[in-house]
Design an enzyme around this catalytic site. Sequence first.
Site, mmCIF file in Angstrom:
data_model
loop_
_atom_site.group_PDB
_atom_site.id
_atom_site.type_symbol
_atom_site.label_atom_id
_atom_site.label_comp_id
_atom_site.label_asym_id
_atom_site.label_seq_id
_atom_site.Cartn_x
_atom_site.Cartn_y
_atom_site.Cartn_z
ATOM 1 N N ASP A 21 8.723 -9.935 -3.165
ATOM 2 C CA ASP A 21 8.600 -9.083 -4.353
ATOM 3 C C ASP A 21 9.464 -9.675 -5.459
ATOM 4 O O ASP A 21 10.610 -10.055 -5.201
ATOM 5 C CB ASP A 21 9.041 -7.645 -4.050
ATOM 6 C CG ASP A 21 8.625 -6.668 -5.127
ATOM 7 O OD1 ASP A 21 9.111 -6.795 -6.280
ATOM 8 O OD2 ASP A 21 7.813 -5.777 -4.839
ATOM 9 N N CYS A 57 0.779 2.750 -12.924
ATOM 10 C CA CYS A 57 1.360 4.084 -12.721
ATOM 11 C C CYS A 57 2.356 4.437 -13.811
ATOM 12 O O CYS A 57 2.649 5.616 -14.034
ATOM 13 C CB CYS A 57 2.000 4.187 -11.340
ATOM 14 S SG CYS A 57 3.452 3.151 -11.093
#
Length: 246
Positions: free
Chosen positions: A61, A194
């Site tokens: 990540d 989001c």
Amino acid sequence: MALTPAQSARYARHIVLKDMGGAGQQRLSAAHVAIVGAGGLGVPVIAYLAGAGIGRLTIIDPDSVSLSNLSRQVIYSDADLDTPKAQAAARFAARLNPEIAPSARVESVTSDNAGTLLAGADLVVEGTDNFAAKRAVAKVCADLEIPLVTGALGPFDGSITVLAPFLKREDGSHWPDFAALYPVDPTPEDSPPCELVGVLNVLPGIVGSMMANEAIKYLAGFGEPLLGKLLIYSARTGESRIMSYR
């Protein structure tokens, strides 16, 4: 490889579980899983795969923990703010289960580096919100013949499937690939982030736990993986439905 006495005690509920047993737990303990994305979906995957005793976890990540993550990415705390998620997640996994070997890669997955990052994994779990990364991961997994559990989220719903296009059905045809499900990339209007539309905080935990279940099933060798099937869960109704695709 036989389980140690400590492992036998830690995984006792798996060992007595029908269709898992000691043999299934040994397969989990010998497995190497790469997790692409340590955010909403990746967090429950990391927690439950670490708890299940997956021997090696590679957590990939590029982002760092921010305050807005903490309401739904529950392995992180205020002490982790501004820390790379991959590193904080690897530390969490090591604390949760000292029997496993987690490692962190603080970088984005692209078509250029996906092969290097994912090579050697027995299974990949992908839960990013970046469609280019999703497609790059799916291509490399298909090329390297690595099964892929992939998931996605909306504000109140999520979806999961398992991809292994290198495997054949009973009729000799191959299971569908990523392009069968997503022939074209969605537009930003079709799939807004989001940050703009929001996401219910419990939803990633529910869908991510389902993704971890698919990984455990596949590696331990029990049940029926979601090959050629898309599971769609709605937090509004609490219902799941499964659609087939070819």
